[in-house]
Scaffold this motif. Structure first.
Motif, PDB file in Angstrom:
ATOM      1  N   PRO A 113       0.810  -1.227   0.000  1.00  0.00           N
ATOM      2  CA  PRO A 113       0.000   0.000   0.000  1.00  0.00           C
ATOM      3  C   PRO A 113       0.837   1.269   0.000  1.00  0.00           C
ATOM      4  O   PRO A 113       0.458   2.261  -0.627  1.00  0.00           O
ATOM      5  N   LYS A 115     -10.154   8.806  -3.718  1.00  0.00           N
ATOM      6  CA  LYS A 115     -10.296   7.356  -3.632  1.00  0.00           C
ATOM      7  C   LYS A 115      -8.972   6.704  -3.263  1.00  0.00           C
ATOM      8  O   LYS A 115      -8.930   5.789  -2.427  1.00  0.00           O
ATOM      9  N   ARG A 127      -8.360   4.682   0.278  1.00  0.00           N
ATOM     10  CA  ARG A 127      -7.914   3.289   0.263  1.00  0.00           C
ATOM     11  C   ARG A 127      -6.640   3.127   1.087  1.00  0.00           C
ATOM     12  O   ARG A 127      -6.469   2.148   1.816  1.00  0.00           O
ATOM     13  N   TYR A 128      -5.736   4.079   0.979  1.00  0.00           N
ATOM     14  CA  TYR A 128      -4.495   3.998   1.752  1.00  0.00           C
ATOM     15  C   TYR A 128      -4.791   4.099   3.249  1.00  0.00           C
ATOM     16  O   TYR A 128      -4.238   3.332   4.051  1.00  0.00           O
ATOM     17  N   ARG A 186     -11.332   4.418   9.914  1.00  0.00           N
ATOM     18  CA  ARG A 186     -12.303   4.206   8.846  1.00  0.00           C
ATOM     19  C   ARG A 186     -13.578   5.009   9.107  1.00  0.00           C
ATOM     20  O   ARG A 186     -14.114   5.655   8.198  1.00  0.00           O
ATOM     21  N   SER A 231     -16.055   0.891  -1.742  1.00  0.00           N
ATOM     22  CA  SER A 231     -14.772   0.334  -2.195  1.00  0.00           C
ATOM     23  C   SER A 231     -13.923  -0.147  -1.018  1.00  0.00           C
ATOM     24  O   SER A 231     -12.939  -0.857  -1.207  1.00  0.00           O
ATOM     25  N   TRP A 232     -14.328   0.232   0.195  1.00  0.00           N
ATOM     26  CA  TRP A 232     -13.554  -0.189   1.370  1.00  0.00           C
ATOM     27  C   TRP A 232     -13.593  -1.700   1.556  1.00  0.00           C
ATOM     28  O   TRP A 232     -12.634  -2.308   2.028  1.00  0.00           O
ATOM     29  N   GLU A 269     -13.563  -3.960  -0.720  1.00  0.00           N
ATOM     30  CA  GLU A 269     -12.532  -4.534  -1.580  1.00  0.00           C
ATOM     31  C   GLU A 269     -11.154  -4.311  -0.973  1.00  0.00           C
ATOM     32  O   GLU A 269     -10.287  -5.188  -1.027  1.00  0.00           O
ATOM     33  N   ALA A 270     -10.933  -3.121  -0.423  1.00  0.00           N
ATOM     34  CA  ALA A 270      -9.629  -2.824   0.172  1.00  0.00           C
ATOM     35  C   ALA A 270      -9.355  -3.698   1.387  1.00  0.00           C
ATOM     36  O   ALA A 270      -8.227  -4.123   1.622  1.00  0.00           O
ATOM     37  N   GLU A 313      -8.226  -6.938   0.183  1.00  0.00           N
ATOM     38  CA  GLU A 313      -6.845  -6.806  -0.302  1.00  0.00           C
ATOM     39  C   GLU A 313      -5.861  -6.816   0.862  1.00  0.00           C
ATOM     40  O   GLU A 313      -4.810  -7.448   0.806  1.00  0.00           O
ATOM     41  N   ARG A 314      -6.208  -6.090   1.938  1.00  0.00           N
ATOM     42  CA  ARG A 314      -5.319  -6.045   3.090  1.00  0.00           C
ATOM     43  C   ARG A 314      -5.153  -7.429   3.707  1.00  0.00           C
ATOM     44  O   ARG A 314      -4.046  -7.833   4.073  1.00  0.00           O
TER      45      ARG A 314
END
Length: 334
Positions: A4, A221, A225-226, A236, A258-259, A261-262, A265-266
């Motif tokens: 990230p 965005k 996401r970061y 958050r 979109s969080w 999805e993030a 990913e994390r």
């Protein structure tokens, strides 16, 4: 797979206008005045060693001095939690690699371009303490008059440092540059600290400026996401409140969706990092056993529970020549 930090840094400072803001903040004023900043452009050619991808990202830019001579800017972003005492040596190696690439691309030139090396640091565990001059890494005679004689015989090299952890929020906010650059400095400075959630609302005006700029929604965005990937639940929730204050509800909700999805990913990245750490820990134990070093239960647990890949890599390097376990744990530069 880029992490990230790497993705955020490359998106933010890979663009010339925002890269120029970072360089202007660190370079001496006389150098800033001699650079034709309209010629600044990104160049390909990362030279970071593959095993350091998780802890570093690098960017290369070229520009012209006002007299027409070429100039290279090599920017290294340091993400790791601990300060690397050998950074001066690593930066020297990276700069030499860039110069070798330049010579191959410009075989007719009789001179080398100036390469300006810059380390930007945002580790969570204190300010940067490593030597910035490579000559400080050499062991020289203790006598003062002898030391000067010997110092003239070793390489001389120094990198610039932008230690974000040493900067106050007000100073970062006041830096000249596009809104996204200023927000990125703040997010990198506080992104892995307990202060982040409390500070986010104080940056609402800056979030609004980012939103109002071209590509503002896409930029927000990336920032959100970061924040999610490096922050906690409180971060958050607070970031969501800030978003609702700078854009309409529908747009804010789209970004918030979109969080999920993030988060996935994390979790995926965390699993990959854990797998790499376990593999290195097992390899280290095999090396120590093969070399006949006695590994007691305390040392074994220290190795198996370590999840920092960079630390395990250092232990692996030392284990090849170590004659005792203490030599594996201790940094020879200390």
């Amino acid at each position: 797979m880029p992490g990230p930090h790497d993705l955020f840094v490359r998106y933010t400072f890979g663009q010339p206008e925002r890269a120029a803001a970072e360089l202007r903040a660190v370079l001496p004023p006389r150098v800033v005045s001699q650079v034709d900043w309209s010629t600044l452009q990104p160049e390909s050619g990362s030279v970071v060693d593959p095993e350091l991808r998780e802890t570093e990202s690098d960017l290369l830019f070229s520009a012209r001095l006002r007299g027409g001579r070429p100039l290279l800017f090599y920017v290294l972003m340091e993400h790791q939690s601990s300060v690397d005492s050998w950074m001066a040596l690593r930066m020297l190696r990276y700069v030499v690699r860039q110069l070798e690439h330049w010579r191959k691309a410009n075989p007719e030139s009789k001179k080398l371009p100036v390469v300006v090396p810059l380390v930007m640091y945002h580790g969570p565990d204190g300010t940067w303490t490593a030597p910035r001059r490579v000559e400080e890494l050499f062991e020289l005679p203790d006598e003062a008059e002898e030391k000067e004689v010997w110092r003239a015989l070793v390489p001389r090299f120094e990198y610039l440092l932008d230690d974000l952890t040493a900067e106050r929020a007000e100073a970062l906010m006041a830096r000249p540059g596009p809104p996204l650059a200023r927000l990125a400095w703040l997010v990198l400075r506080y992104g892995r600290t307990e202060e982040l959630a409390n500070r986010l609302p104080t940056w609402t005006a800056l979030f609004a400026q980012v939103r109002a700029a071209p590509d503002g929604t896409e930029n927000l965005k990336v920032v959100i996401r970061y924040l999610l990937l490096v922050g906690d639940k409180t971060t958050r929730r607070t970031a969501g409140q800030v978003l609702h204050s700078v854009m309409d509800t529908q747009q804010a909700e789209e970004l918030m969706r979109s969080w999920g999805e993030a988060l996935m990913e994390r979790g995926h990245r965390r699993g990959l990092r854990q797998g790499r750490a376990e593999g290195r820990a097992e390899g280290l134990l095999r090396i120590l056993t093969a070399r006949g070093l006695l590994v007691d239960e305390q040392a074994r647990q220290r190795i198996l529970t370590c999840r920092d890949v960079a630390t395990l890599d250092k232990w692996l390097d030392r284990a090849v020549t170590a004659t005792t376990l203490s030599e594996v744990w201790e940094d020879p530069a200390q």
